[in-house]
Scaffold this motif. Structure first.
Motif, PDB file in Angstrom:
ATOM      1  N   ASP A 275       0.854  -1.189   0.000  1.00 27.70           N
ATOM      2  CA  ASP A 275       0.000   0.000   0.000  1.00 27.70           C
ATOM      3  C   ASP A 275       0.891   1.240   0.000  1.00 27.70           C
ATOM      4  OD1 ASP A 275      -1.749   2.076   0.443  1.00 27.70           O
ATOM      5  OD2 ASP A 275      -2.684   1.216   2.233  1.00 27.70           O
ATOM      6  N   GLY A 276       1.037   1.866  -1.163  1.00 24.46           N
ATOM      7  CA  GLY A 276       1.900   3.036  -1.272  1.00 24.46           C
ATOM      8  C   GLY A 276       1.411   4.233  -0.492  1.00 24.46           C
ATOM      9  N   SER A 277       0.129   4.236  -0.105  1.00 22.32           N
ATOM     10  CA  SER A 277      -0.419   5.372   0.638  1.00 22.32           C
ATOM     11  C   SER A 277      -0.326   5.183   2.148  1.00 22.32           C
ATOM     12  CB  SER A 277      -1.888   5.589   0.251  1.00 22.32           C
ATOM     13  OG  SER A 277      -2.688   4.496   0.670  1.00 22.32           O
ATOM     14  N   HIS A 278       0.179   4.028   2.602  1.00 25.27           N
ATOM     15  CA  HIS A 278       0.257   3.760   4.036  1.00 25.27           C
ATOM     16  C   HIS A 278       1.375   4.585   4.678  1.00 25.27           C
ATOM     17  CE1 HIS A 278       0.791   1.425   7.796  1.00 25.27           C
ATOM     18  NE2 HIS A 278      -0.498   1.197   7.650  1.00 25.27           N
ATOM     19  N   VAL A 279       1.210   4.854   5.975  1.00 30.91           N
ATOM     20  CA  VAL A 279       2.201   5.692   6.674  1.00 30.91           C
ATOM     21  C   VAL A 279       3.528   4.967   6.866  1.00 30.91           C
ATOM     22  CG1 VAL A 279       0.491   7.088   7.876  1.00 30.91           C
ATOM     23  CG2 VAL A 279       1.278   4.961   8.931  1.00 30.91           C
ATOM     24  N   ASP A 280       3.515   3.634   6.844  1.00 30.47           N
ATOM     25  CA  ASP A 280       4.752   2.879   7.057  1.00 30.47           C
ATOM     26  C   ASP A 280       4.841   1.706   6.085  1.00 30.47           C
ATOM     27  OD1 ASP A 280       7.107   1.905   8.125  1.00 30.47           O
ATOM     28  OD2 ASP A 280       6.139   0.884   9.806  1.00 30.47           O
ATOM     29  N   PRO A 281       5.017   1.975   4.796  1.00 31.04           N
ATOM     30  CA  PRO A 281       5.063   0.868   3.828  1.00 31.04           C
ATOM     31  C   PRO A 281       6.251  -0.064   4.039  1.00 31.04           C
ATOM     32  CG  PRO A 281       5.675   2.943   2.782  1.00 31.04           C
ATOM     33  CD  PRO A 281       5.163   3.281   4.144  1.00 31.04           C
TER      34      PRO A 281
ATOM     35  N   ILE B 262       8.162  -9.689  -7.114  1.00 32.83           N
ATOM     36  CA  ILE B 262       7.975  -8.351  -7.690  1.00 32.83           C
ATOM     37  C   ILE B 262       7.217  -7.523  -6.668  1.00 32.83           C
ATOM     38  CG2 ILE B 262       6.891  -6.988  -9.529  1.00 32.83           C
ATOM     39  CD1 ILE B 262       7.126  -9.405 -11.364  1.00 32.83           C
ATOM     40  N   ILE B 263       7.776  -6.379  -6.278  1.00 27.55           N
ATOM     41  CA  ILE B 263       7.081  -5.460  -5.381  1.00 27.55           C
ATOM     42  C   ILE B 263       6.114  -4.617  -6.217  1.00 27.55           C
ATOM     43  CG2 ILE B 263       7.316  -3.454  -3.865  1.00 27.55           C
ATOM     44  CD1 ILE B 263       8.254  -5.857  -2.453  1.00 27.55           C
ATOM     45  N   VAL B 264       4.813  -4.755  -5.949  1.00 21.13           N
ATOM     46  CA  VAL B 264       3.783  -4.003  -6.671  1.00 21.13           C
ATOM     47  C   VAL B 264       3.270  -2.911  -5.733  1.00 21.13           C
ATOM     48  CG1 VAL B 264       1.598  -4.124  -7.915  1.00 21.13           C
ATOM     49  CG2 VAL B 264       3.167  -6.085  -7.947  1.00 21.13           C
ATOM     50  N   ILE B 265       3.646  -1.670  -6.004  1.00 20.18           N
ATOM     51  CA  ILE B 265       3.269  -0.542  -5.139  1.00 20.18           C
ATOM     52  C   ILE B 265       1.892  -0.060  -5.577  1.00 20.18           C
ATOM     53  CG2 ILE B 265       4.029   1.655  -4.160  1.00 20.18           C
ATOM     54  CD1 ILE B 265       6.827   0.981  -5.448  1.00 20.18           C
ATOM     55  N   ASN B 266       0.871  -0.446  -4.821  1.00 17.92           N
ATOM     56  CA  ASN B 266      -0.515  -0.160  -5.189  1.00 17.92           C
ATOM     57  C   ASN B 266      -0.993   1.167  -4.580  1.00 17.92           C
ATOM     58  OD1 ASN B 266      -3.009  -0.698  -6.384  1.00 17.92           O
ATOM     59  ND2 ASN B 266      -3.752  -1.845  -4.620  1.00 17.92           N
ATOM     60  N   LYS B 267      -2.184   1.593  -5.008  1.00 20.86           N
ATOM     61  CA  LYS B 267      -2.842   2.817  -4.529  1.00 20.86           C
ATOM     62  C   LYS B 267      -2.021   4.065  -4.871  1.00 20.86           C
ATOM     63  CE  LYS B 267      -5.081   0.253  -0.787  1.00 20.86           C
ATOM     64  NZ  LYS B 267      -5.533   0.206   0.611  1.00 20.86           N
TER      65      LYS B 267
ATOM     66  N   VAL C 251       7.083   9.357  -1.640  1.00 20.13           N
ATOM     67  CA  VAL C 251       7.119   8.044  -0.990  1.00 20.13           C
ATOM     68  C   VAL C 251       7.253   6.945  -2.037  1.00 20.13           C
ATOM     69  CG1 VAL C 251       5.807   6.397   0.418  1.00 20.13           C
ATOM     70  CG2 VAL C 251       5.800   8.820   1.014  1.00 20.13           C
ATOM     71  N   LEU C 252       6.523   7.075  -3.143  1.00 21.42           N
ATOM     72  CA  LEU C 252       6.618   6.088  -4.221  1.00 21.42           C
ATOM     73  C   LEU C 252       8.041   6.007  -4.760  1.00 21.42           C
ATOM     74  CD1 LEU C 252       3.328   6.843  -6.238  1.00 21.42           C
ATOM     75  CD2 LEU C 252       3.715   5.074  -4.521  1.00 21.42           C
ATOM     76  N   LEU C 253       8.677   7.162  -4.940  1.00 25.33           N
ATOM     77  CA  LEU C 253      10.060   7.188  -5.435  1.00 25.33           C
ATOM     78  C   LEU C 253      11.006   6.531  -4.443  1.00 25.33           C
ATOM     79  CD1 LEU C 253      10.248  10.787  -6.986  1.00 25.33           C
ATOM     80  CD2 LEU C 253      10.316   8.608  -8.222  1.00 25.33           C
ATOM     81  N   GLU C 254      10.780   6.744  -3.150  1.00 22.63           N
ATOM     82  CA  GLU C 254      11.650   6.157  -2.130  1.00 22.63           C
ATOM     83  C   GLU C 254      11.504   4.635  -2.101  1.00 22.63           C
ATOM     84  OE1 GLU C 254      14.376   5.833   1.015  1.00 22.63           O
ATOM     85  OE2 GLU C 254      14.009   7.352  -0.514  1.00 22.63           O
ATOM     86  N   ILE C 255      10.258   4.142  -2.253  1.00 21.26           N
ATOM     87  CA  ILE C 255      10.064   2.683  -2.292  1.00 21.26           C
ATOM     88  C   ILE C 255      10.767   2.096  -3.513  1.00 21.26           C
ATOM     89  CG2 ILE C 255       8.380   0.799  -2.400  1.00 21.26           C
ATOM     90  CD1 ILE C 255       6.342   2.658  -1.086  1.00 21.26           C
ATOM     91  N   LYS C 256      10.615   2.747  -4.660  1.00 24.71           N
ATOM     92  CA  LYS C 256      11.259   2.256  -5.876  1.00 24.71           C
ATOM     93  C   LYS C 256      12.787   2.290  -5.740  1.00 24.71           C
ATOM     94  CE  LYS C 256       9.934   2.927 -10.052  1.00 24.71           C
ATOM     95  NZ  LYS C 256       9.696   1.511 -10.402  1.00 24.71           N
TER      96      LYS C 256
END
Length: 468
Positions: free
Chosen positions: A330-336, A358-363, A371-376
């Motif tokens: 959940d890409g919108s979560h406070v602590d992914p 495969i990490i699928v960053i949803n939402k 945050v999405l960039l940091e996860i990627k």
């Protein structure tokens, strides 16, 4: 509203039925008779949460308590207040310190709460002592999660798994009458047994435990039979070399929505924790026509009770036996990142940590772009999608097609029309590159697994020898 504009959550085939299973308020949790174990529900109406912060940052502790609040609400509760105590370790007697217990009792009185939920698994002694001091029902995180699972289980296997987990948890926590847990009488006769207490008679608590153990043994036998049926289906897919892709991840990360978006499966989608307990397997195919299965599995959570991992092992094998894992975050979560770590911890428990992931960053439509960039950045093999809007879905399908196990043997052969079953298997499990209907059979050029390729080559060789 057009097809593309509405949220794509399938047909919602069982949403109405599931909504009819909401909690009935006011049920007692005291085990008056052992048969109540099968139908035990927690009376969770107006609750106060309490946690012990032993490690990590204050934000980590707050996130854990926020998740506990979401769990409580999923179980049908109204959260009134939340308390947290900083300690090196939980108090061995009452989970929180004696001063905090008094403060907790004051909060319970002030708010009119009828239940306290502790963010951790309490020993039977801690439960009893804390309950005696705060004078309302005390429930720990494990019992809360088990209760949610009991509400959401729908299949025969799911219900049996949850019941077994509940009984495993409950067995050491059975209560008798007062501290004696016994019907044995006092007195000096026979070493203190008294009238009616001599001989090999059982106390009520012993009878309850024996009946629970008998029921647990029966459930294990039933689950073993169900596991055999599941294994047979999996072996059938393996026989036809159909790759398996498991959709898994943290609870409420959007796994079922993604399965619906990818296959139109019509699986229940609900903004609640543990909405999916029973795995859903759907067949789909790549653009090149290669068939594979997508399996939606139960979501994970921090500190997932060990009893559940044990009870759900046959279900979780759908993950550990997969060829590829789509780990939904959940890409919108406070602590992914905390969620990713919690899921990978369970992967380790079930032997799935060696499977390609495969990490699928949803939402993505709700998430902070930074945050999405940091996860990627931290997870190089990842992709950003939105099951709700369809963003990134085509790219994800292409990535899945690319990562499926490669079929190594290139076969060019004319299969007699009498062996249409082999042509069908090529369609199901191979990568068909060319197909043509000729006078003496169906010509195919395809990439196949070694077993099917060998079978077709042997058939063609036999046909050629017969003609000569």
């Amino acid at each position: 509203m057009t097809y593309d504009e509405r949220d794509f959550d399938g047909e919602q085939l069982d949403l109405e039925e599931r909504q009819s299973l909401r909690r009935v308020a006011g049920l007692s949790t005291e085990l008056e008779d052992v048969t109540e174990v099968e139908y035990r529900q927690l009376r969770l109406e107006r609750v106060v949460l309490v946690g012990v912060w032993t490690s990590g940052s204050a934000k980590d502790a707050e996130n854990s308590l926020a998740e506990l609040a979401a769990l409580a609400e999923t179980a049908g509760s109204q959260v009134l207040e939340a308390l947290i105590q900083r300690r090196d370790k939980p108090d061995t007697a009452t989970f929180i310190g004696s001063g905090k217990v008094r403060e907790l009792r004051d909060v319970v009185i002030a708010t009119g709460a009828d239940t306290v939920i502790c963010d951790g698994e309490l020993s039977p002694g801690q439960l009893r002592q804390l309950e005696a001091l705060v004078k309302v029902k005390v429930v720990d995180r494990t019992a809360l999660i088990l209760d949610i699972f009991a509400q959401h289980a729908r299949s025969r296997e799911g219900k049996a798994q949850v019941e077994l987990a509940q009984m495993t948890y409950m067995l050491p926590r059975l209560r008798g009458w007062g501290e004696s847990l016994s019907r044995q009488a006092g007195g000096r006769v026979g070493g203190g047994a008294g009238i009616g207490g001599r001989g090999p008679g059982e106390t009520k608590i012993e009878t309850d435990r024996r009946r629970i153990r008998d029921r647990m043994a029966k459930l294990r036998r039933e689950l073993k039979e169900m596991k055999t049926a599941r294994l047979t289906k999996r072996q059938e897919r393996t026989r036809y070399s159909i790759p398996s892709v498991a959709i898994t991840g943290y609870t409420n990360s959007g796994k079922s929505s993604l399965l619906n978006r990818l296959t139109g499966a019509g699986v229940l989608v609900e903004n609640a924790l543990f909405a999916t307990l029973d795995p859903t397997v759907r067949k789909t195919q790549t653009k090149e026509g290669r068939v594979y299965t997508l399996t939606d599995t139960v979501g994970f959570v921090r500190h997932l009770p060990h009893q559940l991992v044990e009870a759900f092992k046959s279900t979780l094998e759908e993950v550990s036996e997969a060829d590829l894992i789509l780990h939904i975050v959940d890409g919108s979560h406070v602590d992914p990142f905390g969620q990713i770590a919690a899921v990978r911890e369970v992967f380790g428990e079930i032997g799935a940590n060696q499977i390609y992931e495969i990490i699928v960053i949803n939402k993505a439509d709700l998430a902070d772009p930074e945050v999405l960039l940091e996860i990627k950045r931290r997870e190089p093999h990842s992709i950003v999608v939105s099951a709700r809007t369809g963003l990134g879905i085509e790219e994800l399908l292409a990535m899945v097609a690319h990562e499926l196990p490669r079929l190594k043997v290139l076969v060019e052969a004319t299969i007699p029309y009498s062996r249409g079953d082999l042509v069908n298997r090529v369609h199901l499990s191979g990568e068909l590159l060319e197909e043509e209907h000729r006078e003496n059979g169906t010509f195919i050029r395809a990439r196949l697994d070694a077993a099917l390729a060998s079978q077709i080559k042997a058939l063609v060789s036999g046909v050629n020898e017969a003609r000569q």
